[in-house]
Design a protein around this motif. Structure first.
Motif, PDB file in Angstrom:
ATOM      1  N   ASN A   1       0.843  -1.191   0.000  1.00 49.61           N
ATOM      2  CA  ASN A   1       0.000   0.000   0.000  1.00 49.61           C
ATOM      3  C   ASN A   1       0.879   1.242   0.000  1.00 49.61           C
ATOM      4  OD1 ASN A   1      -1.870   1.990   0.320  1.00 49.61           O
ATOM      5  ND2 ASN A   1      -2.667   1.268   2.271  1.00 49.61           N
ATOM      6  N   THR A   2       0.915   1.933  -1.106  1.00 50.96           N
ATOM      7  CA  THR A   2       1.683   3.179  -1.198  1.00 50.96           C
ATOM      8  C   THR A   2       0.784   4.383  -1.440  1.00 50.96           C
ATOM      9  OG1 THR A   2       2.051   2.774  -3.564  1.00 50.96           O
ATOM     10  CG2 THR A   2       3.737   1.987  -2.035  1.00 50.96           C
ATOM     11  N   ASP A   3      -0.526   4.147  -1.460  1.00 51.32           N
ATOM     12  CA  ASP A   3      -1.483   5.237  -1.693  1.00 51.32           C
ATOM     13  C   ASP A   3      -1.843   5.869  -0.355  1.00 51.32           C
ATOM     14  OD1 ASP A   3      -3.306   6.996  -2.701  1.00 51.32           O
ATOM     15  OD2 ASP A   3      -4.887   5.498  -2.978  1.00 51.32           O
ATOM     16  N   ILE A   4      -0.896   6.616   0.184  1.00 55.15           N
ATOM     17  CA  ILE A   4      -1.069   7.220   1.504  1.00 55.15           C
ATOM     18  C   ILE A   4      -0.719   8.694   1.431  1.00 55.15           C
ATOM     19  CG2 ILE A   4      -0.263   7.204   3.900  1.00 55.15           C
ATOM     20  CD1 ILE A   4       0.372   4.285   3.574  1.00 55.15           C
ATOM     21  N   GLU A   5      -1.559   9.501   2.043  1.00 51.29           N
ATOM     22  CA  GLU A   5      -1.250  10.920   2.165  1.00 51.29           C
ATOM     23  C   GLU A   5      -0.773  11.182   3.589  1.00 51.29           C
ATOM     24  OE1 GLU A   5      -4.490  13.432   0.818  1.00 51.29           O
ATOM     25  OE2 GLU A   5      -5.276  11.764  -0.362  1.00 51.29           O
ATOM     26  N   GLY A   6       0.239  12.032   3.737  1.00 53.64           N
ATOM     27  CA  GLY A   6       0.731  12.296   5.076  1.00 53.64           C
ATOM     28  C   GLY A   6       1.563  13.552   5.124  1.00 53.64           C
ATOM     29  N   VAL A   7       1.641  14.134   6.315  1.00 53.63           N
ATOM     30  CA  VAL A   7       2.426  15.350   6.487  1.00 53.63           C
ATOM     31  C   VAL A   7       2.917  15.416   7.929  1.00 53.63           C
ATOM     32  CG1 VAL A   7       0.435  16.760   7.132  1.00 53.63           C
ATOM     33  CG2 VAL A   7       2.454  17.856   6.131  1.00 53.63           C
ATOM     34  N   ASP A   8       4.117  15.938   8.119  1.00 56.78           N
ATOM     35  CA  ASP A   8       4.645  16.155   9.468  1.00 56.78           C
ATOM     36  C   ASP A   8       4.228  17.535   9.958  1.00 56.78           C
ATOM     37  OD1 ASP A   8       5.936  13.724   9.441  1.00 56.78           O
ATOM     38  OD2 ASP A   8       7.805  14.551   8.668  1.00 56.78           O
ATOM     39  N   SER A   9       3.775  17.617  11.200  1.00 62.70           N
ATOM     40  CA  SER A   9       3.440  18.890  11.827  1.00 62.70           C
ATOM     41  C   SER A   9       4.447  19.153  12.942  1.00 62.70           C
ATOM     42  CB  SER A   9       2.023  18.862  12.422  1.00 62.70           C
ATOM     43  OG  SER A   9       1.061  18.674  11.414  1.00 62.70           O
ATOM     44  N   THR A  10       5.145  20.280  12.862  1.00 60.42           N
ATOM     45  CA  THR A  10       6.145  20.617  13.863  1.00 60.42           C
ATOM     46  C   THR A  10       5.768  21.944  14.513  1.00 60.42           C
ATOM     47  OG1 THR A  10       7.842  19.505  12.554  1.00 60.42           O
ATOM     48  CG2 THR A  10       8.594  20.979  14.295  1.00 60.42           C
ATOM     49  N   ASN A  11       5.360  21.902  15.776  1.00 61.76           N
ATOM     50  CA  ASN A  11       4.942  23.121  16.448  1.00 61.76           C
ATOM     51  C   ASN A  11       5.048  22.951  17.952  1.00 61.76           C
ATOM     52  OD1 ASN A  11       2.305  24.975  17.470  1.00 61.76           O
ATOM     53  ND2 ASN A  11       3.608  25.881  15.916  1.00 61.76           N
ATOM     54  N   ALA A  12       6.216  22.479  18.413  1.00 59.87           N
ATOM     55  CA  ALA A  12       6.449  22.291  19.844  1.00 59.87           C
ATOM     56  C   ALA A  12       5.288  21.529  20.477  1.00 59.87           C
ATOM     57  CB  ALA A  12       6.672  23.641  20.510  1.00 59.87           C
ATOM     58  N   CYS A  13       4.810  21.967  21.630  1.00 62.15           N
ATOM     59  CA  CYS A  13       3.784  21.223  22.356  1.00 62.15           C
ATOM     60  C   CYS A  13       2.451  21.178  21.617  1.00 62.15           C
ATOM     61  CB  CYS A  13       3.578  21.839  23.741  1.00 62.15           C
ATOM     62  SG  CYS A  13       5.026  21.748  24.802  1.00 62.15           S
ATOM     63  N   TYR A  14       2.256  22.073  20.676  1.00 62.84           N
ATOM     64  CA  TYR A  14       0.977  22.163  19.986  1.00 62.84           C
ATOM     65  C   TYR A  14       0.911  21.272  18.742  1.00 62.84           C
ATOM     66  CZ  TYR A  14      -3.296  24.347  18.203  1.00 62.84           C
ATOM     67  OH  TYR A  14      -4.564  24.576  17.755  1.00 62.84           O
ATOM     68  N   GLY A  15       2.034  20.644  18.353  1.00 63.67           N
ATOM     69  CA  GLY A  15       2.091  19.904  17.102  1.00 63.67           C
ATOM     70  C   GLY A  15       1.061  18.796  16.989  1.00 63.67           C
TER      71      GLY A  15
END
Length: 416
Positions: free
Chosen positions: A92-106
């Motif tokens: 399965n390579t049909d995946i959407e994703g993103v990293d969220s970087t925002n300290a404690c709020y991430g």
């Protein structure tokens, strides 16, 4: 908490799992080692233990461990980032994703990104997966499976604060944000004053437990200012002398802080204390802090949570806060509250931890600091303290690619 009708976009959290390192140091022992006054960490901060990663664990290994655990225990067919290797095995390579970087709020930022996707016209029925993990003196991961939406009252509320008062301490910002989120915004949206009786439980971002106590006490005081008759006579008598203070004066008043905590204690024990188990035992979890507290509430009160309203307060970096409301319902197996508690197994994971003396803890922290951001090294590969099926770091090559293995099942992972 359960999966609810997706076709109507009335959705819910389906599943949760949590992971934290099996190594910890007692705060009481650390007080003695650091030469600080007795009770500074245990009473002053309200903490019992602090978990930490050894050289073989990091944010990626923890994410791999908890995602694979969740998929297996809830029998979910794998359907981005470093976690792709888990899904590649199924083709399965049909995946959407993103990293969220925002300290404690991430973690909360990632949560609402996922919510927005599920609510949008782009949603195609797939599950959303939110992973919260962080790296500092202690490292933890917590995860839940979506789809998810929240029921009335009409929250969440996002608040972006201006920086005109950025000279204030982080603690003061936390209390100010709590006031604005829980009281002012609720009143604007609902057309009536907020009361702490409107919710069954409160779950706070928890850098340390004492700040959680102060935050709830502040809500109690604000509740008194809005409607004095809503608190008992004893509380009115203790809080009345502070009612004429300006906002700035009230945030700086240690006498008010003490009095409000005293009169709020009974409600704190009822509405907040059940969520403090993991924050006190594991320490500051940063991105995962709020959601580990939520996991604690589920662990403590799962048999009586159906139909309850929980107010969640997320905070990060003195800049951003979100308050949102969860209306809990039970689901069908494997997404029932009782099975979620079984999967998370918080008591079992706490029981199997290993206590380290402060001296060894300090040595490990020095090694981790030395290696931070570095390349071309091999770890000890010592997985003896890890539970079965835990992922761990084996090496970082000259191109900064990180390689991991799974205890009892070697695997290869690489990504620049």
């Amino acid at each position: 908490m359960s999966g609810i009708q997706a076709c109507n976009k009335v959705l819910g959290i389906l599943a949760m799992d949590i992971y934290f390192p099996p190594t910890y140091v007692l705060q009481e022992a650390l007080e003695a080692h650091d030469g600080v006054s007795k009770g500074k960490y245990t009473i002053g901060l309200g903490q019992d233990c602090m978990a930490f990663c050894t050289e073989v664990e990091d944010v990626i290994s923890m994410s791999l461990t908890v995602v694979s655990s969740l998929l297996e225990k809830y029998k979910i067919d794998p359907t981005q980032t470093f976690l792709m290797q888990i899904f590649e095995k199924s083709g399965n390579t049909d995946i959407e994703g993103v990293d969220s970087t925002n300290a404690c709020y991430g973690g909360t930022a990632a949560l609402f990104n996922c919510v927005n996707w599920v609510e949008s016209a782009s949603w195609d029925g797939r599950y959303g997966l939110v992973v919260c993990t962080d790296s500092a003196a202690n490292l933890e991961a917590v995860i839940w499976l979506m789809p998810m939406i929240f029921t009335s009252p009409t929250l969440p509320v996002n608040i972006q604060l201006l920086m005109e008062n950025c000279h204030k301490l982080v603690i003061s910002w936390h209390l100010i944000l709590a006031n604005r989120c829980f009281c002012q915004k609720f009143e604007n949206l609902e057309g009536r004053p907020f009361s702490i009786l409107d919710a069954d439980y409160f779950v706070f971002h928890s850098p340390y437990n004492k700040l959680v106590q102060k935050s709830f006490a502040r809500l109690y005081f604000n509740n008194f200012l809005r409607n004095a008759s809503s608190v008992d006579e004893v509380a009115r008598g203790k809080l009345a002398p502070f009612s004429a203070l300006s906002a700035d004066e009230s945030y700086q008043s240690r006498d008010l802080e003490k009095a409000s905590q005293q009169v709020a204690k009974q409600l704190y024990d009822l509405k907040v204390q059940p969520s403090t188990l993991l924050p006190k035992q594991v320490g500051n979890m940063y991105t995962a802090s709020l959601y580990a507290a939520f996991a604690s509430l589920i662990q403590k009160k799962h048999s009586s949570l159906a139909g309850k309203r929980v107010i969640m307060f997320s905070y990060g970096s003195g800049l951003t806060a979100t308050m949102f409301s969860l209306h809990l319902q039970d689901g069908q197996h494997p997404f029932s509250l009782s099975n979620i508690v079984k999967v998370m197994d918080v008591p079992g994971k706490l029981k199997l931890r290993h206590e380290f003396p402060p001296e060894k803890f300090v040595d490990i922290m020095k090694l981790m600091e030395h290696r931070y951001g570095s390349k071309d090294f091999v770890t000890s590969k010592d997985s003896s303290l890890l539970l079965a099926d835990t992922y761990y770091l084996t090496e970082v090559d000259t191109m900064y690619r990180r390689f991991y293995a799974k205890k009892a099942e070697p695997i290869h992972c690489s990504r620049p």
